[in-house]
Design an enzyme around this catalytic site. Structure first.
Site, mmCIF file in Angstrom:
data_model
loop_
_atom_site.group_PDB
_atom_site.id
_atom_site.type_symbol
_atom_site.label_atom_id
_atom_site.label_comp_id
_atom_site.label_asym_id
_atom_site.label_seq_id
_atom_site.Cartn_x
_atom_site.Cartn_y
_atom_site.Cartn_z
ATOM 1 N N THR A 27 4.536 5.187 -1.934
ATOM 2 C CA THR A 27 4.457 6.301 -0.996
ATOM 3 C C THR A 27 5.705 7.165 -1.117
ATOM 4 O O THR A 27 6.825 6.647 -1.054
ATOM 5 C CB THR A 27 4.304 5.741 0.436
ATOM 6 O OG1 THR A 27 3.010 5.149 0.532
ATOM 7 C CG2 THR A 27 4.467 6.810 1.490
ATOM 8 N N HIS A 177 -6.302 -1.241 -0.651
ATOM 9 C CA HIS A 177 -5.011 -1.679 -0.098
ATOM 10 C C HIS A 177 -5.288 -2.650 1.050
ATOM 11 O O HIS A 177 -5.602 -2.229 2.171
ATOM 12 C CB HIS A 177 -4.243 -0.459 0.403
ATOM 13 C CG HIS A 177 -2.799 -0.707 0.721
ATOM 14 N ND1 HIS A 177 -2.240 -1.966 0.764
ATOM 15 C CD2 HIS A 177 -1.782 0.157 1.007
ATOM 16 C CE1 HIS A 177 -0.948 -1.856 1.062
ATOM 17 N NE2 HIS A 177 -0.648 -0.583 1.220
ATOM 18 N N ASN A 180 0.429 -5.608 3.013
ATOM 19 C CA ASN A 180 1.545 -4.978 3.736
ATOM 20 C C ASN A 180 1.305 -4.637 5.206
ATOM 21 O O ASN A 180 1.887 -3.690 5.737
ATOM 22 C CB ASN A 180 2.020 -3.729 2.974
ATOM 23 C CG ASN A 180 2.577 -4.083 1.608
ATOM 24 O OD1 ASN A 180 2.825 -5.249 1.329
ATOM 25 N ND2 ASN A 180 2.745 -3.098 0.741
ATOM 26 N N TYR A 182 -1.310 -3.433 6.861
ATOM 27 C CA TYR A 182 -2.169 -2.313 7.273
ATOM 28 C C TYR A 182 -3.551 -2.841 7.703
ATOM 29 O O TYR A 182 -3.746 -4.057 7.846
ATOM 30 C CB TYR A 182 -2.230 -1.276 6.145
ATOM 31 C CG TYR A 182 -0.863 -0.670 5.904
ATOM 32 C CD1 TYR A 182 -0.259 0.125 6.892
ATOM 33 C CD2 TYR A 182 -0.149 -0.925 4.739
ATOM 34 C CE1 TYR A 182 1.022 0.658 6.702
ATOM 35 C CE2 TYR A 182 1.131 -0.399 4.551
ATOM 36 C CZ TYR A 182 1.704 0.393 5.538
ATOM 37 O OH TYR A 182 2.975 0.911 5.358
ATOM 38 N N ASN A 237 5.574 -4.898 7.974
ATOM 39 C CA ASN A 237 4.972 -4.291 9.162
ATOM 40 C C ASN A 237 4.597 -5.337 10.220
ATOM 41 O O ASN A 237 3.571 -5.219 10.888
ATOM 42 C CB ASN A 237 3.762 -3.420 8.791
ATOM 43 C CG ASN A 237 4.185 -2.117 8.157
ATOM 44 O OD1 ASN A 237 5.042 -1.414 8.691
ATOM 45 N ND2 ASN A 237 3.614 -1.797 7.009
HETATM 46 C C1 FMN Z 1 9.355 4.012 -1.663
HETATM 47 C C2 FMN Z 1 8.318 2.920 -1.608
HETATM 48 C C3 FMN Z 1 7.012 3.217 -1.280
HETATM 49 C C4 FMN Z 1 6.020 2.231 -1.286
HETATM 50 N N1 FMN Z 1 4.715 2.572 -1.024
HETATM 51 C C5 FMN Z 1 3.730 1.648 -1.154
HETATM 52 C C6 FMN Z 1 2.367 2.020 -1.037
HETATM 53 O O1 FMN Z 1 2.016 3.195 -0.844
HETATM 54 N N2 FMN Z 1 1.435 1.044 -1.164
HETATM 55 C C7 FMN Z 1 1.772 -0.270 -1.395
HETATM 56 O O2 FMN Z 1 0.886 -1.119 -1.509
HETATM 57 N N3 FMN Z 1 3.065 -0.638 -1.538
HETATM 58 C C8 FMN Z 1 4.038 0.290 -1.447
HETATM 59 N N4 FMN Z 1 5.349 -0.066 -1.657
HETATM 60 C C9 FMN Z 1 5.649 -1.421 -2.162
HETATM 61 C C10 FMN Z 1 5.730 -1.392 -3.694
HETATM 62 O O3 FMN Z 1 4.467 -1.131 -4.273
HETATM 63 C C11 FMN Z 1 6.237 -2.737 -4.253
HETATM 64 O O4 FMN Z 1 5.420 -3.760 -3.738
HETATM 65 C C12 FMN Z 1 7.688 -3.030 -3.899
HETATM 66 O O5 FMN Z 1 8.514 -1.906 -4.155
HETATM 67 C C13 FMN Z 1 8.215 -4.232 -4.689
HETATM 68 O O6 FMN Z 1 8.133 -3.988 -6.077
HETATM 69 P P1 FMN Z 1 9.438 -3.577 -6.946
HETATM 70 O O7 FMN Z 1 10.433 -4.699 -6.711
HETATM 71 O O8 FMN Z 1 8.991 -3.505 -8.349
HETATM 72 O O9 FMN Z 1 9.950 -2.297 -6.391
HETATM 73 C C14 FMN Z 1 6.366 0.895 -1.606
HETATM 74 C C15 FMN Z 1 7.702 0.583 -1.917
HETATM 75 C C16 FMN Z 1 8.672 1.575 -1.932
HETATM 76 C C17 FMN Z 1 10.083 1.225 -2.316
#
Ligand code: FMN
Length: 367
Positions: A27, A177, A180, A182, A237
């Site tokens: 996001t 989705h 997390n 939701y 959340n």
């Molecule tokens: C800025 C940001 C936005 C995110 N938006 C979403 C999202 O829209 N949907 C989702 O399922 N997870 C979202 N996440 C979680 C990420 O998809 C991911 O699970 C998390 O960053 C861990 O992976 P990484 O260690 O590779 O960053 C978001 C994480 C970050 C940092």
């Protein structure tokens, strides 16, 4: 250990990937404020990241009610479909694949973000100890209104319509989705679902909403272009469950029946430690699923190479590294250093911290 497998082509159901590296859903709150439509900037951003074997878009609301944060994109209007077409074209032009993450936030919203200033909806009227951004400030998520049983088919229909819109836009598939904290996750877990009808109580009942959503979107796409994201051991959340291993074993068995493109698991706390709580067994959850397994959370190059080499998972989703490295796949392939992430530009704003992170080639020209 050979790194070849991570960079070799793979399949997720009917979707063919040029490598096993996936861009996780992220996001970024840059949709057009008037209508929540993606703009040219989104096309540029996703196009820059088309080296991924698969891109999962940022979570996109299936309806105005499904929205929980300012400036997130939707997939419920013609203008939004038109915006997404440009994104898809930019990714396909570079031989990339892209699926859209379908989102209903449930209780993680606020009346200022809801149609008519209504209360957000959820399985039960239990507030999450969480916050959202309303376009001006961070605000507490208030107590939601418990959904009436007769309202639930309408939300399932919103998922179906969103899936249809995604197809019309030209996506390669969709990701549901269910992670997390939701709406779908709120139904799955006994901490947020205290319903006494057929959508609450037993695990069968708590997974009913997920099943109805899956039936609806699979009917539009065919199962082999539909993936699902779950975060069994995350408390994102303020979500909680008395026995996540049991809940998610049941959910995955149910999902197994469809022949889905992939199962996407967030391993540990979303964006936090990869630790699995006592009584949890991630490998056992993966083992229940018969299709392509996608893992995410805190992966780096070595962890990713190991995970696919050992066949623990088939695909690795990277989140934050893809924000600051448009050419992440090239950098991983050449074991090059990664750009650091600027935490100030994650949510909202324009091209700064979005489309202006340099590729390796651009950095070396500048150096
Ligand atoms: C800025 C940001 C936005 C995110 N938006 C979403 C999202 O829209 N949907 C989702 O399922 N997870 C979202 N996440 C979680 C990420 O998809 C991911 O699970 C998390 O960053 C861990 O992976 P990484 O260690 O590779 O960053 C978001 C994480 C970050 C940092």
């Amino acid at each position: 250990m050979s790194d070849a497998k991570l960079f070799a082509p793979a399949r997720a159901g009917a979707i063919e990937l040029k490598n096993r590296i996936v861009m996780a859903p992220l996001t970024r709150n840059r949709a057009r404020p008037e209508d929540d439509a993606p703009i040219e900037l989104h096309a540029e951003y996703y196009g820059q990241r088309a080296g991924a074997g698969l891109i999962i878009t940022e979570a996109s609301q299936i309806s105005p009610q499904g929205k929980g944060y300012a400036w997130t994109p939707g997939i419920h209007s013609d203008a939004q479909v038109e915006g997404w077409k440009k994104v898809i074209d930019a990714v396909h032009a570079k031989d990339g694949k892209i699926v859209i993450q379908l989102w209903h936030v449930g209780r993680i919203s606020h009346p200022v973000l809801q149609p008519g200033g209504a209360d957000p909806v959820a399985p039960s009227a239990i507030a999450a100890n969480s916050k959202t951004f309303d376009g001006t400030q961070f605000v507490d998520t208030p107590s939601p209104r418990a959904l009436e049983r007769h309202e639930i088919p309408g939300i399932v229909e919103d998922y179906r319509k969103a899936a249809e819109n995604a197809k019309e836009a030209g996506f390669d598939g969709i990701e549901v989705h269910a992670a997390n904290g939701y709406l779908i996750d709120q139904f799955l877990r006994d901490g947020s679902n205290k319903r006494s009808d057929q959508y609450g109580g037993s695990i069968e009942n708590r997974t009913r909403f997920l099943k109805e959503v899956m039936d609806a979107v699979v009917a539009v796409w065919g199962a082999d272009r539909v993936g699902v994201r779950l975060s069994p051991f995350s408390n994102a959340n303020d979500i909680a469950d008395s026995n996540p291993q049991e809940t998610f074993s049941h959910a995955i068995r149910l999902l197994n029946g469809y022949g889905l493109a992939y199962l996407h698991l967030v391993e540990g706390q979303t964006g936090g430690p990869r630790d699995i709580p006592e009584g949890g067994d991630l490998a056992a959850l993966y083992a229940l699923f018969e299709g392509a397994k996608m893992g995410n959370n805190g992966y780096d190059r070595d962890l990713a190479i190991n995970a696919v080499h050992s066949e623990a998972i088939d695909l690795v989703a990277f989140g934050r590294p893809f924000i600051s490295n448009p050419d992440l796949v090239d950098r991983l392939a050449s074991a090059s250093p990664l750009n650091a992430l600027d935490p100030e530009t994650l949510y909202g704003g324009g091209e700064k911290g979005y489309t202006d992170y340099p590729t390796l080639a651009e950095s070396s020209v500048a150096a």
